[in-house]
Design a protein around this motif. Structure first.
Motif, PDB file in Angstrom:
ATOM      1  N   ALA B 197       0.844  -1.194   0.000  1.00  0.00           N
ATOM      2  CA  ALA B 197       0.000   0.000   0.000  1.00  0.00           C
ATOM      3  C   ALA B 197       0.876   1.240   0.000  1.00  0.00           C
ATOM      4  O   ALA B 197       2.045   1.188   0.357  1.00  0.00           O
ATOM      5  N   ILE B 198       0.281   2.346  -0.416  1.00  0.00           N
ATOM      6  CA  ILE B 198       0.999   3.622  -0.419  1.00  0.00           C
ATOM      7  C   ILE B 198       0.360   4.533   0.627  1.00  0.00           C
ATOM      8  O   ILE B 198      -0.860   4.606   0.732  1.00  0.00           O
ATOM      9  N   LEU B 199       1.167   5.184   1.419  1.00  0.00           N
ATOM     10  CA  LEU B 199       0.683   6.227   2.322  1.00  0.00           C
ATOM     11  C   LEU B 199       1.266   7.540   1.820  1.00  0.00           C
ATOM     12  O   LEU B 199       2.463   7.766   1.924  1.00  0.00           O
ATOM     13  N   SER B 200       0.400   8.375   1.271  1.00  0.00           N
ATOM     14  CA  SER B 200       0.883   9.597   0.637  1.00  0.00           C
ATOM     15  C   SER B 200       0.629  10.815   1.518  1.00  0.00           C
ATOM     16  O   SER B 200       0.144  10.699   2.639  1.00  0.00           O
ATOM     17  N   ALA B 201       0.941  11.996   0.981  1.00  0.00           N
ATOM     18  CA  ALA B 201       0.683  13.252   1.700  1.00  0.00           C
ATOM     19  C   ALA B 201      -0.769  13.651   1.446  1.00  0.00           C
ATOM     20  O   ALA B 201      -1.647  12.815   1.569  1.00  0.00           O
ATOM     21  N   THR B 202      -1.022  14.877   1.068  1.00  0.00           N
ATOM     22  CA  THR B 202      -2.397  15.228   0.746  1.00  0.00           C
ATOM     23  C   THR B 202      -2.737  14.665  -0.626  1.00  0.00           C
ATOM     24  O   THR B 202      -1.864  14.393  -1.442  1.00  0.00           O
ATOM     25  N   SER B 203      -4.026  14.485  -0.821  1.00  0.00           N
ATOM     26  CA  SER B 203      -4.456  13.941  -2.096  1.00  0.00           C
ATOM     27  C   SER B 203      -4.172  14.921  -3.224  1.00  0.00           C
ATOM     28  O   SER B 203      -4.317  14.601  -4.380  1.00  0.00           O
ATOM     29  N   GLN B 204      -3.780  16.150  -2.860  1.00  0.00           N
ATOM     30  CA  GLN B 204      -3.584  17.165  -3.899  1.00  0.00           C
ATOM     31  C   GLN B 204      -2.111  17.447  -4.179  1.00  0.00           C
ATOM     32  O   GLN B 204      -1.795  18.243  -5.038  1.00  0.00           O
ATOM     33  N   ALA B 205      -1.230  16.799  -3.431  1.00  0.00           N
ATOM     34  CA  ALA B 205       0.184  17.112  -3.583  1.00  0.00           C
ATOM     35  C   ALA B 205       0.694  16.675  -4.946  1.00  0.00           C
ATOM     36  O   ALA B 205       0.643  15.490  -5.282  1.00  0.00           O
ATOM     37  N   SER B 206       1.211  17.640  -5.725  1.00  0.00           N
ATOM     38  CA  SER B 206       1.565  17.310  -7.113  1.00  0.00           C
ATOM     39  C   SER B 206       2.794  16.409  -7.174  1.00  0.00           C
ATOM     40  O   SER B 206       2.855  15.496  -7.998  1.00  0.00           O
ATOM     41  N   ASN B 207       3.770  16.648  -6.274  1.00  0.00           N
ATOM     42  CA  ASN B 207       4.956  15.791  -6.256  1.00  0.00           C
ATOM     43  C   ASN B 207       4.581  14.336  -6.069  1.00  0.00           C
ATOM     44  O   ASN B 207       4.920  13.466  -6.870  1.00  0.00           O
ATOM     45  N   GLN B 208       3.899  14.078  -4.952  1.00  0.00           N
ATOM     46  CA  GLN B 208       3.547  12.713  -4.595  1.00  0.00           C
ATOM     47  C   GLN B 208       2.703  12.062  -5.690  1.00  0.00           C
ATOM     48  O   GLN B 208       2.912  10.904  -6.032  1.00  0.00           O
ATOM     49  N   ASN B 209       1.762  12.819  -6.225  1.00  0.00           N
ATOM     50  CA  ASN B 209       0.905  12.232  -7.254  1.00  0.00           C
ATOM     51  C   ASN B 209       1.711  11.836  -8.487  1.00  0.00           C
ATOM     52  O   ASN B 209       1.442  10.805  -9.105  1.00  0.00           O
ATOM     53  N   ALA B 210       2.701  12.642  -8.813  1.00  0.00           N
ATOM     54  CA  ALA B 210       3.528  12.307  -9.977  1.00  0.00           C
ATOM     55  C   ALA B 210       4.321  11.026  -9.716  1.00  0.00           C
ATOM     56  O   ALA B 210       4.429  10.149 -10.577  1.00  0.00           O
ATOM     57  N   ASP B 244      -3.555   7.338  11.904  1.00  0.00           N
ATOM     58  CA  ASP B 244      -4.868   6.710  11.730  1.00  0.00           C
ATOM     59  C   ASP B 244      -4.923   5.903  10.440  1.00  0.00           C
ATOM     60  O   ASP B 244      -5.421   4.779  10.410  1.00  0.00           O
ATOM     61  N   GLN B 245      -4.402   6.500   9.377  1.00  0.00           N
ATOM     62  CA  GLN B 245      -4.460   5.829   8.076  1.00  0.00           C
ATOM     63  C   GLN B 245      -3.600   4.571   8.073  1.00  0.00           C
ATOM     64  O   GLN B 245      -3.991   3.549   7.515  1.00  0.00           O
ATOM     65  N   THR B 246      -2.434   4.647   8.715  1.00  0.00           N
ATOM     66  CA  THR B 246      -1.571   3.465   8.755  1.00  0.00           C
ATOM     67  C   THR B 246      -2.250   2.338   9.526  1.00  0.00           C
ATOM     68  O   THR B 246      -2.253   1.179   9.093  1.00  0.00           O
ATOM     69  N   GLN B 247      -2.841   2.697  10.670  1.00  0.00           N
ATOM     70  CA  GLN B 247      -3.516   1.668  11.464  1.00  0.00           C
ATOM     71  C   GLN B 247      -4.680   1.057  10.686  1.00  0.00           C
ATOM     72  O   GLN B 247      -4.918  -0.152  10.744  1.00  0.00           O
ATOM     73  N   ALA B 248      -5.394   1.918   9.940  1.00  0.00           N
ATOM     74  CA  ALA B 248      -6.505   1.390   9.139  1.00  0.00           C
ATOM     75  C   ALA B 248      -5.989   0.433   8.073  1.00  0.00           C
ATOM     76  O   ALA B 248      -6.595  -0.612   7.814  1.00  0.00           O
ATOM     77  N   LEU B 249      -4.845   0.765   7.474  1.00  0.00           N
ATOM     78  CA  LEU B 249      -4.262  -0.125   6.455  1.00  0.00           C
ATOM     79  C   LEU B 249      -3.960  -1.489   7.071  1.00  0.00           C
ATOM     80  O   LEU B 249      -4.261  -2.539   6.483  1.00  0.00           O
ATOM     81  N   LEU B 250      -3.346  -1.466   8.266  1.00  0.00           N
ATOM     82  CA  LEU B 250      -2.963  -2.724   8.904  1.00  0.00           C
ATOM     83  C   LEU B 250      -4.199  -3.556   9.253  1.00  0.00           C
ATOM     84  O   LEU B 250      -4.202  -4.780   9.111  1.00  0.00           O
ATOM     85  N   THR B 251      -5.266  -2.880   9.721  1.00  0.00           N
ATOM     86  CA  THR B 251      -6.471  -3.615  10.090  1.00  0.00           C
ATOM     87  C   THR B 251      -7.181  -4.160   8.862  1.00  0.00           C
ATOM     88  O   THR B 251      -7.672  -5.287   8.855  1.00  0.00           O
ATOM     89  N   ASN B 252      -7.248  -3.329   7.832  1.00  0.00           N
ATOM     90  CA  ASN B 252      -8.023  -3.727   6.658  1.00  0.00           C
ATOM     91  C   ASN B 252      -7.312  -4.777   5.799  1.00  0.00           C
ATOM     92  O   ASN B 252      -7.969  -5.561   5.115  1.00  0.00           O
ATOM     93  N   TYR B 253      -5.997  -4.792   5.832  1.00  0.00           N
ATOM     94  CA  TYR B 253      -5.271  -5.738   4.969  1.00  0.00           C
ATOM     95  C   TYR B 253      -4.293  -6.556   5.802  1.00  0.00           C
ATOM     96  O   TYR B 253      -3.110  -6.217   5.889  1.00  0.00           O
ATOM     97  N   PRO B 254      -4.772  -7.613   6.429  1.00  0.00           N
ATOM     98  CA  PRO B 254      -3.899  -8.419   7.307  1.00  0.00           C
ATOM     99  C   PRO B 254      -2.707  -9.020   6.554  1.00  0.00           C
ATOM    100  O   PRO B 254      -1.680  -9.329   7.172  1.00  0.00           O
TER     101      PRO B 254
END
Lengths: 333, 377, 334
Positions: B197-210, B244-254
């Motif tokens: 999985a990827i944990l990115s910055a904001t959904s709008q960050a142009s660097n990360q999206n690229a 929060d997002q990291t913990q959700a990733l771990l819970t949702n995808y064992p």
């Protein structure tokens, strides 16, 4: 007389019941969508991550009870957490000292806010709006725009948020601190004169003054207490995230205020309870924790959060209205 | 009557205090350099770039060349930006420019809005060139056009402006290289196949999206067929949200094997979560060595990660600005110039239709070199 | 009616030079002059040519929403959703423009969005009068921005600057006077006139001074609150238009924190959050004080960390000044 007293209890009880029902429905809904929600691990994560909001909401309740408001708490938290973090970086002080230092700094910052509000007669929202900027600016300045990184904290400080020694081995330290705070506040607000004074100032200033309460002292007291809890929050925050950053806890004030109002604390002062605040904070925590779990699109989360806050406060009003009406009817009979 | 006098006096004294405050502000700002205890070897003397008295015309100082050069970073209070500014300043000084010819501004928040205000103020000061780490690639276009129409040379660095607004872009590392490097790391850490999985910055960050787009492109290759990207989560570059997002990733995808966080805040938050939980999930991505030093290790949550040197990005930004103002280059593809001790660089075509200068490949931080780097930035 | 409605508070008093010069506004005038002198002496660029006019461009788009915010404060209410309203309105404008709707129509959609947002605030507040405006607008603050995020997700909607006349709303000038400054002056004059010279304005003060008394006096308090909150939404959309023209593209994170800036401007201008107080010239002065101070400090490249401290201190100290005066008075009596 006794009967009337009984009625009041029932009302406060059932006002909170409406929130409990909303929460149960919310939890069940989430649980059906994702069965990993109501597991001890997820719940522990939730309480641990939101411990700071839970604790700050208590202080905010006291401030709101006196008819004030404090939107500088995010900055106060950042300043005290950062200051304590910097001292730890440079002098490797023991964990308890770091906590005490952070709390003392927070209390000092809160005292300044309280003094200016009461002595300088500046409206609370204006004063704390100003200090929100001032303390944030100072946070960057004392840190010289650096962060305190994980490797610069002592191990015992970093382990504080992981171990359970304050919770007698049963619950995590963060959660234990939260529980202690709630117990203390519950007792103080309900059964001591200090608590009653805070309520008295908020519900009727003139009457409180006539009855010999020093309004100024109570007000300064609640802002200092708020600052103190921000200091505690700052230490917990840096321990939990193992990092002190200048921009930490930006915007946390809105979450904390939301937690209070959802929990039935009135913004005009005089009304609110520790139980209500707990439920309100729980609502905010569940929204934050559960929405990512049930796969709600990232982009819808704020919209849903706003909607839930609105619905909760409106339901609160409706419940209050029906109760008032029933109350009246009973009196007529 | 007395009241009136008093209020006037107070008002006057307050203004006086503010004046004094401004004066002392620049003095205080100069102080950190001397007192600095931070481990960095090049300390960031960012704020004191241009105290009041030094806003004098550039010609007076003479030295290497004329003109004033400005750097606008993403926001205040972030060590990464401070390092970038330190590099910029260091290179300018190496070229013989004086303090008064260097302006470094950190906007108060990481928004395009704050940057526009800042750039407006720089235009009013008639600077010769502005290097911007853009918070939004399109929203700065009107103000950049305004600046360009007054003859100011605009370049972007670190985070790009759109092709129409800039002369060229100093790219910390090519988007394709980053995508390739990160994908190889993910494949290596996952053992060839599995969920990630990827944990990115904001959904709008142009660097990360690229970079994410580049990774997805690489992943289409046959070598990566065993890897399954389950989710791109956004922590908004906020610590709590990232946790929060990291913990959700771990819970949702064992069955998750690897998390890749191409953002300095996200990777830090994720590292904390993984270590606290003693999770078997491995982490890689782009992170600051000082913040990540605790988590990097062969048996640790993050075996290795990447980043570039923000000081170099700032340096090359300075050399590019000066070359543009001196007329050595125009920003067209194919031109070459010498960036002081950094050596020669060539301007190349960028994928968005503009041109860019690539600083170099991303640098790997491993257990072997992390101790040496954690005190640098 | 006049006495009960609380209108005595603002009833015309006999003119005297002494009270005239003791007004809050004079303090602001002194501050304003002081800041200009300071700026001019610190930076040679400050007074140069069109510089001063350009300076107004760096803060006026936020000031549009401070105008109705003053009305709201007079009523004793508060609205912290204006930043989000502005964001949502700007996002709607760009969203529909990218769908191929002509720009003129997009502007109408933008204004409509803001008006609806404001009306929703007003509707909830007037239907549930028990609720404090702070709570409701906190909820809608999160909600409106949430809708903007849901619409745009991780994208920006742009290309607005290709419409030259739209871009010129912010960047254009007539002679050396920016178009936005002219628009602002027109709006400010209208707002000031309505507040101080019309029956509607007097009602606002009456409600702010004593809501209950105003209601007994036959003023339709809830209707007026509804109008003012709706108007605030509309002007948040006006801010959104200038903001969109400024950036040429929109994202879901624009205009964050505008509500607090607008409130700060109004409070500095003499409008109390307790309601019933404040004069419009004060607001205009305050807008320019904050704006010019920021611009001036920006020109000498002061670090934004210091700027935060200075602006915060300015707000608190200025509001505290008249009270320090009264603190002395109390001490003398005692």
């Amino acid at each position: 007389m006794e009967k009337k007293k009984f009625d009041w209890k029932k009302i406060t009880g059932s006002r909170e019941m409406s929130l409990v029902i909303v929460l149960i429905v919310l939890c069940l809904f989430v649980q059906i969508r994702n069965s990993s929600f109501l597991t001890s691990e997820t719940l522990e994560d939730m309480f641990r991550n939101y411990a700071v909001i839970f604790i700050l909401a208590l202080g905010m309740m006291c401030v709101l009870l006196t008819g004030g408001i404090d939107i500088s708490i995010g900055s106060t938290l950042a300043f005290s957490g950062m200051a304590a973090g910097l001292v730890m970086r440079d002098y490797m002080i023991p964990t308890p000292v770091s906590f005490l230092l952070s709390m003392a700094i927070g209390a000092g910052l809160g005292l300044v806010v309280g003094m200016i509000i009461t002595k300088g007669k500046v409206p609370p929202i204006v004063c704390t709006l100003g200090f929100m900027n001032i303390y944030r600016g100072l946070t960057y300045l004392i840190a010289k725009s650096q962060w305190v990184a994980a490797y610069q904290f002592t191990d015992s400080f970093k382990n504080f948020a992981l171990t359970k020694y304050l919770g007698f081995g049963l619950v995590n330290n963060m959660i234990a601190v939260t529980i202690y705070c709630y117990i203390i506040f519950f007792v103080v607000m309900k059964w001591t004169t200090i608590g009653r004074r805070v309520y008295a100032v908020g519900s009727n200033v003139e009457a409180a003054a006539v009855s010999g309460i020093n309004i100024g002292h109570v007000k300064i007291g609640v802002y200092t207490l708020m600052g103190f809890l921000c200091g505690l929050g700052g230490a917990l925050w840096t321990s939990l995230y193992k990092s002190a950053q200048g921009d930490m806890a930006t915007g946390i004030e809105m979450d904390v205020i939301a937690a209070c109002v959802v929990g039935g604390v009135s913004l005009t002062g005089g009304r609110g309870s520790v139980v209500g605040v707990f439920l309100g904070s729980l609502t905010i925590a569940i929204i934050g924790k559960a929405l990512p779990l049930i796969g709600v699109s990232q982009f819808w989360q704020s919209a849903i959060k706003g909607l839930i806050i609105l619905v909760a406060v409106i339901l609160n009003v409706l419940a209050q209205r029906t109760m008032d009406k029933n109350n009246l009817r009973r009196r007529e009979m | 009557m007395k009241k009136k006098v008093l209020s006037v006096l107070l008002a006057v004294s307050m203004i006086g205090a503010m004046l004094a405050g401004c004066g002392s502000a620049s003095e205080q700002a100069a102080a950190p350099v001397a007192e600095e205890t931070a481990p960095a070897k090049e300390e960031a003397p960012a704020e004191e770039a241009a105290p009041a008295e030094e806003a004098a015309p550039a010609e007076e100082s003479g030295a290497a060349g004329e003109g004033t050069f400005a750097l606008v970073t993403k926001s205040a209070g972030n060590p990464y930006n401070e390092r970038e500014a330190a590099g910029f300043e260091e290179a300018m000084k190496a070229m013989g420019y004086s303090d008064s010819q260097i302006i470094i501004r950190h906007p108060e928040s990481a928004t395009a809005d704050a940057q526009i205000t800042t750039i407006n103020e720089l235009i009013a000061q008639n600077v010769s060139a502005i290097a911007i780490a853009a918070n939004d690639q399109d929203a700065l276009q009107p103000v950049c056009e305004q600046a360009a129409s007054q003859g100011i040379k605009i370049i972007s660095l670190d985070s790009t402006l759109n092709a129409a607004s800039r002369l060229t872009h100093v790219n910390q590392a090519g988007t394709q290289i980053i995508g390739q490097t990160l994908m190889d790391a993910v494949k290596d850490l996952a053992g060839g196949e599995g969920q990630w999985a990827i944990l990115s910055a904001t959904s709008q960050a142009s660097n990360q999206n690229a970079w994410i787009a580049a990774m997805k492109e690489v992943m289409e290759g046959e070598d990566y067929a065993g890897l399954e990207l389950v989710e791109v989560a956004y922590g908004d570059d906020e610590y709590q949200k990232s946790v929060d997002q990291t913990q959700a990733l771990l819970t949702n995808y064992p069955d998750l094997k690897v998390i890749c966080a191409p953002t300095t805040v996200g990777i830090m938050a994720a590292a904390g979560v993984l270590q606290d939980k003693g999770s078997a999930v491995k982490l890689t991505g782009l992170g600051l060595p000082s913040e990540m030093a605790d988590y990097i290790g062969t048996d640790n949550v993050c075996p290795y990660m990447y980043l570039w040197n923000p000081i170099d990005v700032g340096r090359l930004g300075a050399y590019t600005s000066v070359a543009l103002v001196n007329g050595d280059i125009t920003g067209a593809a194919g031109e070459t110039f010498t960036a002081g001790e950094m050596g020669g660089y060539e301007i190349v075509e960028a994928s968005d239709g503009g041109t860019e200068i690539i600083v170099g490949p991303p640098f790997a931080f491993t257990p072997d070199n992390i101790d040496e780097w954690k005190s640098v930035y | 009616m006049a006495t009960k409605s609380g209108r005595t508070i603002i009833a015309d008093q006999p003119f005297s030079w002494k009270t005239f010069f003791l007004k809050w506004e004079w303090l602001l005038v002194i501050l304003f002059l002081g800041i200009n002198v300071m700026n001019a002496s610190l930076s040679e660029y400050y007074l140069s040519g069109a510089g001063l006019f350009n300076a107004t461009n760096s803060f006026l788009e936020k000031a549009f929403v401070a105008l109705p915010m003053a009305y709201i404060l007079v009523l004793g209410d508060i609205d912290i959703s204006v930043g989000s309203t502005a964001c949502l309105s700007a996002v709607m404008l760009a969203y529909f423009y990218n769908l191929g709707v002509p720009m003129g129509l997009c502007i109408i959609i933008c204004l409509l969005t803001g008006t609806i947002c404001g009306a929703i605030n007003g509707l909830i507040l007037t239907k549930f009068t028990e609720l404090a405006p702070m709570i409701v607008t906190l909820g809608t603050q999160i909600l409106y921005r949430g809708i903007a995020e849901a619409m745009l997700g991780d994208e920006a909607r742009g290309g607005l600057s290709s419409v030259k006349w739209f871009s010129n709303l912010y960047w254009g000038k007539i002679g050396i006077v920016p178009i936005m400054l002219i628009c602002f002056i027109v709006c400010a004059v209208i707002f000031g006139f309505v507040l101080h010279k019309t029956f509607f304005g007097r009602r606002l003060y009456a409600i702010g001074a004593n809501k209950l008394a105003a209601e007994y006096a036959g003023i339709k308090v809830q209707k007026i609150r509804m109008i003012v909150f709706t108007l605030t939404g509309t002007f948040a959309a006006v801010t959104a238009i200038f903001l969109a023209a400024r950036m040429g593209s929109t994202r879901a994170d624009i205009a964050t924190g505008y509500e607090l800036e607008a409130i700060a401007m109004a409070v500095l201008g003499g409008f109390s959050t307790d309601g019933g107080k404040g004069k419009f010239p004060g607001l205009i002065l305050a807008i320019f004080i904050v704006g010019m101070l920021r611009y001036g400090l920006g020109l000498v490249n002061m670090a934004s960390q210091f700027m935060l401290v200075v602006i915060g201190a300015l707000l608190i100290i200025t509001v505290m000044l008249p009270n320090i005066k009264s603190m002395f008075k109390v001490k003398k009596k005692a």
